[in-house]
Design an enzyme around this catalytic site. Structure first.
Site, PDB file in Angstrom:
ATOM      1  N   ASP A 196      -2.888   2.495  -5.985  1.00  0.00           N
ATOM      2  CA  ASP A 196      -1.845   2.494  -4.862  1.00  0.00           C
ATOM      3  C   ASP A 196      -1.725   1.250  -3.968  1.00  0.00           C
ATOM      4  OD1 ASP A 196      -4.328   2.689  -3.674  1.00  0.00           O
ATOM      5  OD2 ASP A 196      -3.624   4.724  -2.546  1.00  0.00           O
ATOM      6  N   GLU A 197      -2.422   0.290  -4.635  1.00  0.00           N
ATOM      7  CA  GLU A 197      -2.364  -0.935  -3.743  1.00  0.00           C
ATOM      8  C   GLU A 197      -2.298  -2.309  -4.605  1.00  0.00           C
ATOM      9  OE1 GLU A 197      -5.292  -1.433  -0.344  1.00  0.00           O
ATOM     10  OE2 GLU A 197      -6.321   0.344  -1.309  1.00  0.00           O
TER      11      GLU A 197
ATOM     12  N   ASP B 225       0.805  -1.095  -0.124  1.00  0.00           N
ATOM     13  CA  ASP B 225       0.003  -0.082  -0.223  1.00  0.00           C
ATOM     14  C   ASP B 225       0.865   1.259   0.186  1.00  0.00           C
ATOM     15  OD1 ASP B 225      -1.962   1.913   0.362  1.00  0.00           O
ATOM     16  OD2 ASP B 225      -2.766   1.015   2.216  1.00  0.00           O
TER      17      ASP B 225
END
Length: 410
Positions: free
Chosen positions: A103-104, A9
């Site tokens: 973003d993950e 993350d």
């Protein structure tokens, strides 16, 4: 063989990227917004979060909590590029990488341990490369499955590394609030709380029959989640199930009520959906229209199913407008969304009638230009220069770095 899953993350991703790109912003409270006219915080730096600034907060409210807050308009192309490059880093350690959002990502490193050492060694290598190449940090969770890996990555932020071993799971979950589990949102949390289920431990021990009686087949899955059980695999790009729909939505810089302005945005969204469908050779019969009003909480969605399969912009647009005309808008509009579903792969052939062939060839030429020079380089005359980017530039959760689920951002 037990699996070793990693969830990575990127910490305060948009804000961290902006701080890395501009030294003047480093160490200062900043908030990223989707567009110059929109007043909602997309994300904020950890310096701003410490002062009470939260995602979804109005700018005026954020400024009241943190008077020194610096507002930055997001640059989606920059975020998209960095996210794609970070996913390339992941693939240096395992081919089994699943992008969950911009973003993950999940990584299955089970088969990589004999090459690179322990999962912690791989995690430290990844963290070092991301920091060195992009000057941002990430938090990594390592666990036996995807559910627990994501839970672990949330335990230590920013720049954390948390390992959740099988023997630790019962202790960790016992008093963990149910809403900390990925997949349990506010509504589900409320339903569970009404059944006196507040922690994962309580959920894992709850009577399965009562859960399935309330939630159907999802009830069994909920009990498993409370026990930390998750058998879903990491699904790399190219191995996903067939896509069921193609959609795009846009939060507007200003709430609008003018029918002409609404139709112009519907045309833009129809082109975004249509171009993606054409790029991947799919057509669909069902057109969805979604509207969210200015109060943020009120919304509606309607759909219609056509007799034939379509992916042309004008056909999607015409259907969306016809849906809109069946509804009397109660408030100014904040967000618009269009979707195409009931998909099938089409064969490569031109329409029988000349007028239809001309439209198809024109769209094909426009798609080729936009693929080479960038999205919306060539567009419809009603989307005049300066207007086509009037929507808030917020990256949707459905964004993916590759494939038909990739959302072009600008």
């Amino acid at each position: 063989m037990n699996s070793t899953i990693m969830h990575v993350d990127q910490n305060a991703f948009f804000a961290s990227v902006e701080q890395a790109a501009n030294p003047a912003l480093q160490g200062k409270p900043i908030a990223v917004v989707g567009g110059s006219g929109r007043t909602v915080i997309t994300t904020s730096s950890y310096e701003a979060r410490a002062k009470g600034v939260k995602t979804g907060m109005a700018v005026w409210e954020a400024k009241r909590a943190c008077p020194e807050l610096l507002i930055v308009v997001g640059d989606n192309k920059k975020y998209q590029y960095i996210s794609t490059e970070i996913n390339r880093i992941f693939r240096d350690y395992t081919p089994e990488v699943e992008a969950f959002s911009i973003d993950e990502s999940w990584l299955d490193v089970t088969r990589s341990l004999s090459i690179f050492g322990s999962a912690a060694d791989i995690a430290r290598k990844i963290k070092s490369r991301i920091r060195h190449e992009f000057n941002i940090t990430c938090s990594i969770g390592i666990a036996p499955n995807k559910l627990l890996a994501k839970l672990a990555s949330d335990m230590e932020k920013p720049d954390g590394l948390t390992i959740l071993r099988p023997e630790d799971v019962p202790r960790v979950l016992e008093n963990m609030p149910v809403q900390e589990l990925c997949g349990i949102g506010k509504k589900m949390q409320q339903h569970l709380n009404m059944m006196n289920i507040y922690t994962c431990g309580e959920l894992g021990r709850f009577d399965e029959a009562r859960l399935t009686g309330k939630f159907g087949i999802v009830g069994k899955r909920l009990k498993e989640m409370g026990q930390g059980v998750d058998n879903s695999p990491v699904v790399p790009y190219g191995e996903e199930d067939d896509v069921k729909s193609v959609s795009h939505s846009r939060t507007l810089d200003q709430d609008i009520s003018d029918p002409g302005e609404i139709r112009r945005f519907l045309l833009q969204l129809s082109e975004m959906v249509g171009s993606r469908a054409r790029r991947y050779g799919v057509t669909g019969r069902t057109i969805h229209l979604y509207v969210r009003y200015a109060d943020f909480f009120s919304s509606w969605g309607k759909q219609t199913t056509l007799l034939s399969y379509v992916n042309r912009t004008d056909e999607i647009y015409k259907t969306a407008v016809s849906i809109l005309e069946t509804v009397e808008l109660e408030q100014p509009v904040r967000l618009l969304g269009i979707g195409l579903s009931s998909l099938r792969h089409q064969s490569e052939q031109l329409p029988l009638f000349e007028e239809e062939r001309k439209k198809t060839e024109a769209l094909k030429a426009m798609d080729e230009v936009n693929a080479r020079f960038g999205v919306m380089s060539v567009t419809f005359g009603t989307l005049v220069p300066g207007k086509e980017k009037a929507g808030s530039r917020v990256i949707p959760p459905s964004w993916r770095p590759d494939g038909i689920s990739k959302i072009d951002v600008h």
